[in-house]
Design a protein around this motif. Structure first.
Motif, PDB file in Angstrom:
ATOM      1  N   PHE A 133     -64.911 -22.995 -18.365  1.00  0.00           N
ATOM      2  CA  PHE A 133     -65.241 -21.577 -18.486  1.00  0.00           C
ATOM      3  C   PHE A 133     -66.713 -21.404 -18.128  1.00  0.00           C
ATOM      4  O   PHE A 133     -67.556 -22.224 -18.502  1.00  0.00           O
ATOM      5  CB  PHE A 133     -65.002 -21.100 -19.933  1.00  0.00           C
ATOM      6  CG  PHE A 133     -64.291 -19.777 -20.017  1.00  0.00           C
ATOM      7  CD1 PHE A 133     -62.911 -19.696 -19.913  1.00  0.00           C
ATOM      8  CD2 PHE A 133     -65.011 -18.588 -20.206  1.00  0.00           C
ATOM      9  CE1 PHE A 133     -62.251 -18.470 -19.993  1.00  0.00           C
ATOM     10  CE2 PHE A 133     -64.366 -17.355 -20.282  1.00  0.00           C
ATOM     11  CZ  PHE A 133     -62.971 -17.298 -20.177  1.00  0.00           C
ATOM     12  N   LEU A 134     -67.021 -20.347 -17.401  1.00  0.00           N
ATOM     13  CA  LEU A 134     -68.416 -20.086 -17.025  1.00  0.00           C
ATOM     14  C   LEU A 134     -69.116 -19.289 -18.131  1.00  0.00           C
ATOM     15  O   LEU A 134     -68.570 -18.311 -18.648  1.00  0.00           O
ATOM     16  CB  LEU A 134     -68.489 -19.315 -15.708  1.00  0.00           C
ATOM     17  CG  LEU A 134     -67.865 -20.016 -14.490  1.00  0.00           C
ATOM     18  CD1 LEU A 134     -68.182 -19.217 -13.212  1.00  0.00           C
ATOM     19  CD2 LEU A 134     -68.363 -21.446 -14.349  1.00  0.00           C
ATOM     20  N   CYS A 135     -70.314 -19.711 -18.448  1.00  0.00           N
ATOM     21  CA  CYS A 135     -71.081 -19.110 -19.535  1.00  0.00           C
ATOM     22  C   CYS A 135     -72.478 -18.739 -19.050  1.00  0.00           C
ATOM     23  O   CYS A 135     -73.358 -19.603 -18.995  1.00  0.00           O
ATOM     24  CB  CYS A 135     -71.183 -20.093 -20.690  1.00  0.00           C
ATOM     25  SG  CYS A 135     -69.593 -20.557 -21.386  1.00  0.00           S
ATOM     26  N   PRO A 136     -72.686 -17.468 -18.673  1.00  0.00           N
ATOM     27  CA  PRO A 136     -74.037 -17.043 -18.304  1.00  0.00           C
ATOM     28  C   PRO A 136     -74.978 -17.320 -19.472  1.00  0.00           C
ATOM     29  O   PRO A 136     -74.637 -17.017 -20.622  1.00  0.00           O
ATOM     30  CB  PRO A 136     -73.879 -15.544 -18.050  1.00  0.00           C
ATOM     31  CG  PRO A 136     -72.434 -15.375 -17.674  1.00  0.00           C
ATOM     32  CD  PRO A 136     -71.709 -16.387 -18.493  1.00  0.00           C
ATOM     33  N   VAL A 137     -76.149 -17.913 -19.163  1.00  0.00           N
ATOM     34  CA  VAL A 137     -77.107 -18.272 -20.224  1.00  0.00           C
ATOM     35  C   VAL A 137     -78.481 -17.677 -19.944  1.00  0.00           C
ATOM     36  O   VAL A 137     -78.913 -17.617 -18.807  1.00  0.00           O
ATOM     37  CB  VAL A 137     -77.243 -19.802 -20.357  1.00  0.00           C
ATOM     38  CG1 VAL A 137     -75.983 -20.385 -20.931  1.00  0.00           C
ATOM     39  CG2 VAL A 137     -77.612 -20.466 -19.040  1.00  0.00           C
ATOM     40  N   PRO A 138     -79.180 -17.254 -20.996  1.00  0.00           N
ATOM     41  CA  PRO A 138     -78.704 -17.204 -22.372  1.00  0.00           C
ATOM     42  C   PRO A 138     -77.588 -16.176 -22.543  1.00  0.00           C
ATOM     43  O   PRO A 138     -77.524 -15.191 -21.820  1.00  0.00           O
ATOM     44  CB  PRO A 138     -79.958 -16.809 -23.166  1.00  0.00           C
ATOM     45  CG  PRO A 138     -80.828 -16.091 -22.181  1.00  0.00           C
ATOM     46  CD  PRO A 138     -80.556 -16.720 -20.860  1.00  0.00           C
TER      47      PRO A 138
END
Lengths: 424, 424
Positions: A133-138
């Motif tokens: 799963f892609l998780c934009p950070v922060p």
């Protein structure tokens, strides 16, 4: 005085002086909390009349005559579907009204796809052993918690000022069929407060994922949550997806948790007919229907979308001075030092601060020891792993302006002190 | 006149006479519904003051000072945990208070075990490809719906007057590790209305399943739902499991859906520390907490367990004449004919009728054509498959006594007519 230009001696002297200030704060025995995006008591008070919007003498019938006390009304009462359709800029038919938590609806959506395949020729995600799963950070720690719980490998994607880095997103999703989705807070993003630009929304709508069952978890938690008079605007992902033909890509979520009562609001999702079919197949077995009396309370309290927007003006009045306090403190105390940067959002619930590289955990520790609780360092990254150990999320809503001023004074001292511990 | 002793001619003459009656009913154009266990409007009216139990001027703090409007209070407010602990005969620490639906909590429990293993050395049930679940029959269609949705092979277990046939249950669970659980409505069972005997409860508590992760879904939906003054009593499965050391076997569920508002009540589960750990690990990611204001409303409305029991007396007064109407009709119209048998429960929401073998679907069809909607034939069996095609669930709560009388008159004519179609 920019710390990066100071001599060793100047750094040491500055550190000594800050150390003194810090000890003074510590001795004050404060107990302040900027950890979670919790509305303040005053904000909750704004919705107090909601508790009287459905009395024993009032009609318990919804607009279409449903007895909201009894079973039935699987996907929500008609007036509430209209309200959420307005917030999510779609048609009531695409809306499912749930319980008190949009997080819960997001969790259930992922949970659904874990054991049910979206298409005849795709697998339930539980059977995709290398699911990602892609998780934009922060980003939002509770989003990452959901996909972490379900065993996804979470891939961080850098956030820019206008949204996730779409070059990275496009490349990753086009190459890897095991990437099944991405978390998005498109407006007043948690925690950076930025809003996705038109171009970013259009590029999301135009994605060509390798995985046919790739889904965008579009958590529009702050759709109408401005904190000043220069609000951002967000392009409708549903409209853009209609243009590209990718109508099944996004699933939208929102709630009244930060509109009425955080613990007792109403949540909803919007989805294309295909996604809705898969989700409703599950929901048909999972419930006879969510709390229609609370839906009715909310619908009667707001009357319509204008009523809802007027209500948000009251929140804005309470939140504006708090955001100003945070930003002013950061401007006054940290700008010159050159060791931190931060966002100045037009809405949402957070200010994101990047302290000096490698010192976020130390800043949180120093703050804690002086009685100021912050979100844990790293919380805004999957697995709690902020590779540069620099991002801290500040939540200004819950404390009073006075408490916030004290907390920010301490935060700024701690941020400088932690930087000096490295520099000096 | 016992149909089984009649001559062909007598049967034909009886059939002709009933056919006439049936046509008369059909011409009345009635619209009556005995399909679902829905409380009547009068029953819902009993809880109308609940809507005033939390006004804008009342305290929104729970007994331990929690602001019920805000986030927090993950497993429910303390006074509500106490109330459900009393209903489920356990300690508040073993209770998790959820949203408006115990069905939803049961679904989530199965959903949890689908992707999370209960023990380090057991598999998530999704990975048990030949997973099975025991389904006492006749039983609750929505239970079977849940395990059907999650792809369990559902194995029917005969129901006796004192609960499921425990010889069958013991044999099956001791032999087959792929059997992961059993559905139980231990008191005033849906639909037969019987209550499990002490011996059956003790044998449940003493089960030695081949599957370490076998679980008893103990849906105590009608724990305090008597319909006359000779109530049943149910042994505490939790106490019995303490004696046998099988504390992890049962998970208990209940709700106020048939106490206050079916669509807007409060539900809860009780589980052993080990089960609770697995469930709470999921719930921690699934929600910040359920609707505490509705919990507060309920706690204030009832005050305590005595208040709850007093409230149930009012339901009993409304339900008693309805159950009497159903039983009297069956006694008067069907007893002599010798073609049907039924239960006469002391509580719950249903009367279970076994019509003449092979005619349940025909009875439902005949009723429908005369304007009386019943639960579909077969609904009380997994996959809707009643092998003898004889069981029909009658739900007397929703119609008025007058409507019920008409509906039962028609039902009895249809039951006789369908039998005669076979016999004559």
């Amino acid at each position: 005085m920019n710390y990066l230009n100071l001599s060793k001696n100047e750094l040491l002297s500055e550190k000594e002086s800050l150390q003194k200030k810090y000890e003074d704060y510590k001795n004050m025995g404060l107990s302040l909390n900027m950890a979670r995006g919790k509305p303040s008591s005053e904000q909750l008070d704004l919705s107090q009349p909601l508790l009287d919007s459905l009395k024993s003498t009032d009609s318990y019938l919804s607009d279409d005559g449903t007895d909201c006390r009894n079973y039935g009304g699987f996907d929500g009462i008609v007036e509430c579907k209209h309200l959420f359709a307005d917030i999510l800029e779609t048609e009531p038919d695409n809306v499912f009204v749930g319980g008190n938590s949009s997080l819960n609806m997001m969790f259930d959506t992922i949970s659904c796809f874990m054991t049910a395949s979206i298409y005849d020729d795709t697998l339930p995600w539980h059977d995709v052993k290398d699911r990602k799963f892609l998780c934009p950070v922060p980003g939002y720690d509770r989003h990452f918690g959901v996909t972490g719980y379900f065993g996804f490998e979470m891939i961080p994607v850098p956030m820019n000022d206008d949204g996730p880095d779409m070059d990275v997103v496009e490349k990753l999703v086009s190459e890897d069929e095991s990437i099944k989705g991405i978390w998005c807070v498109p407006k007043y993003s948690n925690p950076t407060g930025i809003t996705y630009s038109d171009e970013v929304v259009k590029r999301f709508a135009a994605l060509k994922p390798a995985a046919k069952d790739f889904r965008i978890m579009w958590d529009n938690a702050y759709a109408i949550h401005d904190v000043n008079d220069t609000p951002d605007t967000l392009l409708s992902i549903i409209d853009e997806c209609k243009k590209t033909g990718n109508v099944d890509l996004p699933i939208l979520f929102c709630s009244t948790s930060k509109i009425t009562f955080s613990g007792a609001g109403v949540a909803a999702l919007a989805a294309s007919p295909l996604n809705m079919k898969v989700l409703k197949k599950r929901l048909t077995y999972a419930t006879i229907g969510y709390d229609k009396l609370n839906m009715l309370r909310h619908s009667r309290f707001f009357k319509n979308f204008d009523g809802l927007k007027n209500h948000m003006e009251k929140h804005k009045k309470l939140l504006a001075p708090k955001f100003k306090t945070v930003i002013d403190s950061l401007d006054n105390e940290l700008k010159d030092a050159g060791i931190a940067s931060w966002t100045n959002p037009n809405g949402g619930y957070f200010v994101s601060v990047d302290v000096y590289n490698g010192t976020a955990d130390r800043v949180v520790e120093l703050c804690k020891n002086a009685g100021v609780v912050l979100t844990g360092a790293g919380a805004t990254f999957p697995y709690g792993n902020d590779p540069q150990n620099k991002n801290i999320r500040i939540a200004p809503s819950f404390p009073t302006v006075e408490e916030l001023q004290s907390a920010m004074d301490i935060f700024c001292v701690c941020a400088k002190l932690a930087a000096l511990e490295v520099l000096a």
